[in-house]
Write an enzyme that holds these catalytic residues in place. Structure first.
Site, short mmCIF file in Angstrom:
data_model
loop_
_atom_site.label_atom_id
_atom_site.label_comp_id
_atom_site.label_asym_id
_atom_site.label_seq_id
_atom_site.Cartn_x
_atom_site.Cartn_y
_atom_site.Cartn_z
N GLU A 1 0.72 -1.15 -0.05
CA GLU A 1 0.01 0.01 0.13
C GLU A 1 0.96 1.18 0.02
O GLU A 1 1.63 1.70 1.12
CB GLU A 1 -0.97 0.01 1.27
CG GLU A 1 -1.80 -1.10 1.34
CD GLU A 1 -3.04 -0.91 0.27
OE1 GLU A 1 -2.99 0.06 -0.35
OE2 GLU A 1 -3.66 -1.61 0.22
N CYS B 1 -2.34 9.26 2.21
CA CYS B 1 -1.95 8.38 0.86
C CYS B 1 -3.00 8.94 -0.17
O CYS B 1 -2.89 8.96 -1.33
CB CYS B 1 -1.79 7.02 1.12
SG CYS B 1 -3.09 6.35 1.97
P1 NAD Z 1 8.27 4.90 4.60
O1 NAD Z 1 8.21 4.32 3.20
O2 NAD Z 1 9.40 5.98 4.80
O3 NAD Z 1 8.28 4.07 5.96
C1 NAD Z 1 7.39 3.12 6.01
C2 NAD Z 1 7.69 1.93 6.93
O4 NAD Z 1 8.59 1.25 6.44
C3 NAD Z 1 8.17 2.41 8.53
O5 NAD Z 1 7.64 1.62 9.34
C4 NAD Z 1 9.58 2.44 8.36
O6 NAD Z 1 10.43 2.13 9.29
C5 NAD Z 1 9.83 1.25 7.15
N1 NAD Z 1 11.00 0.96 6.56
C6 NAD Z 1 11.91 1.97 6.10
N2 NAD Z 1 13.02 1.17 5.47
C7 NAD Z 1 12.66 0.09 5.52
C8 NAD Z 1 13.12 -1.11 4.79
N3 NAD Z 1 14.37 -1.31 4.26
N4 NAD Z 1 12.69 -2.58 5.00
C9 NAD Z 1 11.25 -2.80 5.70
N5 NAD Z 1 10.87 -1.34 6.50
C10 NAD Z 1 11.53 -0.29 6.03
O7 NAD Z 1 6.90 5.81 4.71
P2 NAD Z 1 6.42 6.91 5.65
O8 NAD Z 1 7.03 8.10 5.39
O9 NAD Z 1 6.40 6.27 6.95
O10 NAD Z 1 4.99 7.08 5.25
C11 NAD Z 1 4.53 7.92 4.20
C12 NAD Z 1 4.08 7.25 2.87
O11 NAD Z 1 3.07 6.20 2.97
C13 NAD Z 1 3.57 8.11 2.03
O12 NAD Z 1 4.07 7.84 0.71
C14 NAD Z 1 2.09 7.70 1.87
O13 NAD Z 1 1.27 7.93 0.66
C15 NAD Z 1 2.20 6.17 2.25
N6 NAD Z 1 1.09 5.68 2.72
C16 NAD Z 1 0.12 4.77 1.98
C17 NAD Z 1 -1.23 4.44 2.53
C18 NAD Z 1 -1.88 3.28 1.63
O14 NAD Z 1 -2.67 2.94 2.13
N7 NAD Z 1 -1.48 3.13 0.35
C19 NAD Z 1 -1.55 4.68 3.77
C20 NAD Z 1 -0.64 5.49 4.52
C21 NAD Z 1 0.61 6.06 4.22
#
Ligand code: NAD
Length: 510
Positions: free
Chosen positions: A241, A275
């Site tokens: 997502e 998002c």
């Molecule tokens: P992010 O990708 O920076 O982090 C998301 C998660 O991934 C965090 O828990 C982080 O610690 C973890 N992470 C980071 N590096 C990783 C790795 N190498 N392997 C595994 N996990 C890792 O995203 P964010 O800044 O926390 O969230 C914002 C983003 O999320 C925006 O792009 C938003 O659009 C998206 N989002 C999407 C939805 C949806 O349902 N489509 C919902 C909410 C947010």
């Protein structure tokens, strides 16, 4: 124990900050890969008992969990408010929406996973069944923008489908997740059914590489790709997502006042850090100026900051930098600023910014801004609006405003979800699957699809009687080729049976 055990030193701890004040809200352990693996192993044991329970028995425990969460609504909302920065009213809305999904998942699991009889085709002596079974252990990796609602979209549906869960929250909002795990440990008979591991990217990467049966990731597209690569080592399936660049279209025959009010909410709720935020708006020439005027009027009425504000602080200064960069890029390329703007940014607070004269050469119209910005582009026709709306690598949500004919426009949008004469409503309707295409990811949470996403599909073919012609045997009569040739003609060629089937289809109008 629901939070993975560890005896960390001071440097092994992660601090969670209040983005409005900079104060430390609390600290949590940074779990190592070994600790993540241990949590997954414990979850595996819990999953074996949980998966064998009836839907009713699981439903009773999940309902008790829902009630326990509801009784802790104040603490949960307060933690969301303090770690994420969103106003309390939005934090309570998030708690309510998360609980509505938990309730829905429990209510639907038995039906969504009910075995289905299907046609056996040419093997008419068989009884064919499709059944759905829990996968085992689901690794959930969540973002910071909706620290409860978003992961609950996976957690609730995974648990209801009979799986155990190990959840790695964002490093920006870990305390809320720890609270969730505490409540889970007190409620479930199996304390390892829902565990939380905390830490930054490395802990998430460890979970993606671990022995989980599926990874449900919510976050940015860039991290989603890393998660998919890590999971590929074990061929672990992933549900992604990811981000969005949701378009909104306003037709000439739209109720302009209502469209503007919805636009302002859709673009600015959670300070634009959703998002499915409205990230770009295409407005028919005839109503463009009136729409902009209405949007500006609505924006000027908003209160920024404070516990009762409409918009809170941005959750991270890194996100403020991205928004500022998008605004400066747009202005340098000719965008007109109606409210806010880069000079009105102060610390983690961004004044809602309305832009016109924008186009797709600007980052604010092509990249995910994830901030309180409303860029509005004038269009000469709805065809142009659809072309521009689909001119993106993302495909998550979308919205359209107009009269009856707007339904046809909605169906032409290349997106996972569309709201008609509203914004974001699809995320609050638990029976509607939620997810995207392209850079917005794949797989679905919510709805029956969201339950089956956490199951494995099994096909069963049971022979109910023997037929003279047994296809599953080497013992065949000499004239078998001739018989098969005849059957092919009859069934799939121009034969009697094929003709009868065609006639039958025509009669039924198919
Ligand atoms: P992010 O990708 O920076 O982090 C998301 C998660 O991934 C965090 O828990 C982080 O610690 C973890 N992470 C980071 N590096 C990783 C790795 N190498 N392997 C595994 N996990 C890792 O995203 P964010 O800044 O926390 O969230 C914002 C983003 O999320 C925006 O792009 C938003 O659009 C998206 N989002 C999407 C939805 C949806 O349902 N489509 C919902 C909410 C947010």
């Amino acid at each position: 124990m629901a939070t993975a055990t560890s005896t960390p030193s001071a440097s092994d701890r992660l601090s969670s900050f209040n983005p409005a004040t900079g104060e430390v809200v609390g600290t949590v352990p940074v779990h190592t890969a070994a600790e993540v693996d241990a949590a997954v192993a414990r979850a595996r044991i819990a999953s074996q008992s949980w998966s064998h329970l009836s839907f009713e028995a699981r439903g009773e425990e999940l309902t008790a969990f829902r009630k326990a969460l509801a009784s802790h609504a104040d603490e949960l909302a307060e933690l969301i408010h303090r770690e994420n920065g969103k106003p309390l009213i939005e934090a309570y809305t998030e708690v309510m929406m998360a609980l509505s999904h938990l309730s829905h998942a429990v209510g639907r699991a038995a039906d969504a996973m009910a075995p289905r009889r299907v046609s056996s085709g040419v093997l008419a002596n068989f009884r064919s069944t499709i059944s759905y079974h829990p996968l085992g252990v689901i690794g959930v990796i969540g973002p910071w923008n909706y620290p409860l609602f978003t992961p609950m979209g996976s957690i609730a549906y995974a648990l209801a489908a009979g799986n155990a869960v190990v959840f790695k929250p964002s490093e920006l909002t870990p305390l809320l997740a720890v609270k969730l795990a505490e409540i889970a440990a007190k409620t479930f008979a199996l304390p390892d059914l829902l565990q939380v591991v905390t830490g930054a990217g490395a802990t998430g990467a460890a979970l993606a590489k671990s022995a989980v049966d599926k990874v449900a990731f919510t976050g940015s597209a860039a991290t989603g790709k890393r998660v998919m690569m890590a999971a590929a080592e074990r061929l672990t399936p992933v549900l992604l997502e990811l981000g969005g660049k949701d378009p909104m279209i306003v037709a000439e025959d739209a109720d302009v006042e209502k469209a503007a009010e919805a636009c302002v909410y859709g673009a600015l709720t959670n300070a634009g850090q959703a998002c499915i935020s409205v990230e770009r708006v295409y407005v028919a020439d005839a109503v463009h100026d009136r729409f902009v005027e209405e949007v500006v009027k609505n924006v000027r009425a908003l209160k920024i900051g404070g516990d009762d504000g409409h918009l809170g602080a941005m959750t991270s200064s890194a996100q403020v930098t991205i928004v500022k960069d998008h605004l400066e890029d747009a202005i340098a390329k000719g965008a007109k600023v109606h409210t806010g703007g880069p000079d009105a940014i102060s610390g983690n607070y961004i004044q809602p910014t309305v832009l016109t004269n924008v186009d797709h050469t600007m980052k604010v119209m092509s990249d995910e801004t994830f901030g309180p910005v409303i860029p509005i582009q004038r269009v000469a026709s709805l065809d142009e609006a659809v072309r521009l709306a689909n001119d993106t690598t993302y495909g998550l949500g979308s919205s359209v405003f107009g009269g009856k004919s707007i339904r046809a426009i909605a169906s032409r949008l290349r997106a996972g979800m569309t709201a008609i004469n509203s914004v974001m409503a699809f995320s609050g309707i638990p029976s509607l699957p939620f997810g995207g295409i392209g850079d917005s990811g794949f797989g679905r949470i919510h709805g029956d699809e969201g339950i089956r996403e956490f199951t494995r599909v099994k096909s069963t073919a049971e022979q109910m009687m023997s037929l003279p012609m047994n296809m599953m045997s080497f013992r065949q009569p000499k004239d078998m080729p001739t018989k098969l040739k005849g059957m092919i003609k009859q069934l799939y060629g121009d034969g009697v049976v094929a003709k009868a089937t065609d006639t039958w289809r025509k009669l039924r109008g198919r």
